[in-house]
Design an enzyme around this catalytic site. Structure first.
Site, PDB file in Angstrom:
ATOM      1  N   ASN A  36      -5.562  11.208   3.111  1.00 58.45           N
ATOM      2  CA  ASN A  36      -6.861  10.060   3.389  1.00 58.45           C
ATOM      3  C   ASN A  36      -7.621   9.621   2.943  1.00 58.45           C
ATOM      4  O   ASN A  36      -8.046   9.507   1.560  1.00 58.45           O
ATOM      5  CB  ASN A  36      -7.437  11.330   4.886  1.00 58.45           C
ATOM      6  CG  ASN A  36      -7.907  10.193   5.943  1.00 58.45           C
ATOM      7  OD1 ASN A  36      -7.231   9.471   6.361  1.00 58.45           O
ATOM      8  ND2 ASN A  36      -9.535  11.011   6.077  1.00 58.45           N
ATOM      9  N   ASP A  40      -3.812   9.188   6.713  1.00 55.55           N
ATOM     10  CA  ASP A  40      -2.659   8.105   5.721  1.00 55.55           C
ATOM     11  C   ASP A  40      -1.104   9.591   5.437  1.00 55.55           C
ATOM     12  O   ASP A  40       0.056   8.458   6.039  1.00 55.55           O
ATOM     13  CB  ASP A  40      -3.319   8.230   4.801  1.00 55.55           C
ATOM     14  CG  ASP A  40      -3.665   6.319   4.902  1.00 55.55           C
ATOM     15  OD1 ASP A  40      -4.796   7.113   5.280  1.00 55.55           O
ATOM     16  OD2 ASP A  40      -3.354   5.358   5.192  1.00 55.55           O
ATOM     17  N   ARG A  73       0.825  -0.745  -0.215  1.00 56.16           N
ATOM     18  CA  ARG A  73       0.147   0.072  -0.069  1.00 56.16           C
ATOM     19  C   ARG A  73       0.710   1.525  -0.216  1.00 56.16           C
ATOM     20  O   ARG A  73       1.225   1.519   1.072  1.00 56.16           O
ATOM     21  CB  ARG A  73      -1.004  -0.161   1.024  1.00 56.16           C
ATOM     22  CG  ARG A  73      -1.929  -1.160   1.145  1.00 56.16           C
ATOM     23  CD  ARG A  73      -3.109  -0.621   2.260  1.00 56.16           C
ATOM     24  NE  ARG A  73      -3.718  -0.038   1.533  1.00 56.16           N
ATOM     25  CZ  ARG A  73      -5.311   0.480   1.892  1.00 56.16           C
ATOM     26  NH1 ARG A  73      -5.309   0.417   3.471  1.00 56.16           N
ATOM     27  NH2 ARG A  73      -6.154   1.665   1.646  1.00 56.16           N
TER      28      ARG A  73
HETATM   29  O1  MRU Z   1      -7.598   2.480   3.280  1.00 54.82           O
HETATM   30  P1  MRU Z   1      -7.986   2.455   5.165  1.00 54.82           P
HETATM   31  O2  MRU Z   1      -9.234   1.599   5.313  1.00 54.82           O
HETATM   32  O3  MRU Z   1      -6.460   2.001   5.308  1.00 54.82           O
HETATM   33  O4  MRU Z   1      -7.794   3.820   4.774  1.00 54.82           O
HETATM   34  C1  MRU Z   1      -7.696   4.380   5.814  1.00 54.82           C
HETATM   35  C2  MRU Z   1      -7.854   6.219   6.294  1.00 54.82           C
HETATM   36  O5  MRU Z   1      -7.885   6.673   5.608  1.00 54.82           O
HETATM   37  C3  MRU Z   1      -7.220   6.037   7.923  1.00 54.82           C
HETATM   38  O6  MRU Z   1      -8.159   7.176   7.966  1.00 54.82           O
HETATM   39  C4  MRU Z   1      -6.157   6.415   8.087  1.00 54.82           C
HETATM   40  O7  MRU Z   1      -5.228   5.741   7.957  1.00 54.82           O
HETATM   41  C5  MRU Z   1      -5.629   6.741   9.455  1.00 54.82           C
HETATM   42  S1  MRU Z   1      -6.179   5.392  10.757  1.00 54.82           S
HETATM   43  C6  MRU Z   1      -5.784   5.954  12.356  1.00 54.82           C
END
Ligand code: MRU
Length: 346
Positions: free
Chosen positions: A247, A237, A89
């Protein structure tokens, strides 16, 4: 039980499979690099801090099975596996940050035995998890100072305990508030296409005895217009040096709405999510995912023709001008972000 841990014999990583929630609480074991890559890629473990912790726990387990004959060979295999996991990712900087920390344990110990290095890798993974817990607690305290009893808070995606080690980031102030007898009314966007808001945020808040109302993403404007939202709390993120924030897809739309309705929009995240090497949001790699998530996943029958084109970015970038403050474990940072975020200690 923790979201990420090791099994009893210490040779496998155990994670809570978030794709099964809210209907099933299922823990699965990961023993190979491919298992870990797939668990992260398929969002069985997700949320920026949680994938960093999972990667760190995994590098320890995987290091145990790497060739122990020569330090050079061990380093080569460690680095190859690290790069493979980092590619699962690309957007959340915590993944690479945690992997870099683990690699430093190896590269700084050329004169140690491989067994000693493995012991240090175990300690480092536990430190990453423990520090995340401490950071989330501090974020929760700073975040709590920005809202008052009875406020309505809108959140997008899931940035709760499931996405971290404890408390969460965006949901941290809400859980801490509950402990202190301060109550909020939460509006959780369902968060298309993978429904992290519906499946995870409303689940965590409901189980935590918090007043949560689930809405579809396109209802955020309505609840804001109704005067039900006093603040938006979202996770992140990756925060670039100028405050632009990646995010979950849809976050920037919420920020634009909040600006229109005069509602403060807060981004909450650990200092490990601030990437001072990344100048602006335009430099953040955005993960593109399969059309199947839009057309088929969670539906009994496909909701679009197989030949229909889809565009499925997993994240978007919220412009720094829309962000009231970035709330971290090291304090609350405001515009101009290029100056304020520079104070973050790594
Ligand atoms: O695709 P995801 O579910 O991993 O995306 C997560 C997010 O966008 C969260 O808001 C981010 O990782 C912060 S988690 C504390």
């Amino acid at each position: 039980m923790e979201n990420v841990s090791w099994n009893q014999s210490g040779d496998r990583v155990v994670i809570l499979d978030q794709t099964k929630l809210p209907n099933q609480v299922d823990y699965i074991e990961l023993g190979t690099a491919e298992d870990v890559y797939q668990a992260i890629f398929q969002l069985k473990v997700r949320g920026a801090p949680a994938i960093g912790i999972c990667a760190a726990f995994s590098m320890y387990v995987l290091a145990l099975t790497m060739p122990h004959g020569s330090y050079k060979e061990f380093c080569r295999e460690f680095s190859r596996t690290k790069e493979y996991l980092a590619s699962s990712r690309p957007t959340a900087v915590n993944l690479r940050w945690a992997l870099d920390r683990m690699e430093k344990v190896v590269t700084s110990r050329a004169s140690s035995s491989i067994l000693e290095i493995c012991e240090k890798l175990k300690e480092e993974a536990l430190s990453i998890q423990r520090e995340d817990r401490e950071m989330c607690r501090r974020i929760a305290e700073y975040g709590l100072s920005l809202v008052k009893d009875g406020d309505g808070i809108l959140t997008h995606c899931n940035a709760g305990p499931l996405a971290t080690s404890r408390y969460g980031t965006a949901l941290g102030p809400i859980f801490l508030g509950k402990e202190k007898g301060i109550h909020f009314r939460i509006f959780a966007d369902e968060t298309r296409p993978l429904l992290q808001g519906a499946r995870l945020t409303s689940y965590e808040l409901q189980k935590g005895g918090i007043d949560v109302t689930l809405i579809c993403d396109n209802m955020a404007s309505m609840v804001m217009k109704n005067g039900w939202v006093q603040a938006c709390f979202v996770g992140c993120d990756r925060v670039a040096a100028n405050g632009d924030t990646a995010n979950k897809i849809g976050t920037s739309g919420v920020a634009i709405l909040a600006k229109y309705y005069g509602i403060p929009f807060y981004v909450l995240g650990p200092s490990s999510t601030i990437d001072l090497d990344c100048p602006t949001g335009a430099d953040i790699p955005i993960e593109l995912r399969t059309p199947q998530e839009i057309k088929e996943q969670f539906y009994t029958h496909p909701m679009a023709l197989p030949e229909t084109k889809c565009y499925n970015p997993a994240f978007d970038v919220t412009d720094h001008s829309l962000i009231t403050a970035v709330v971290t474990d090291q304090g609350i940072f405001r515009e101009p972000y290029t100056q304020s975020l520079r104070q973050i200690r790594k």
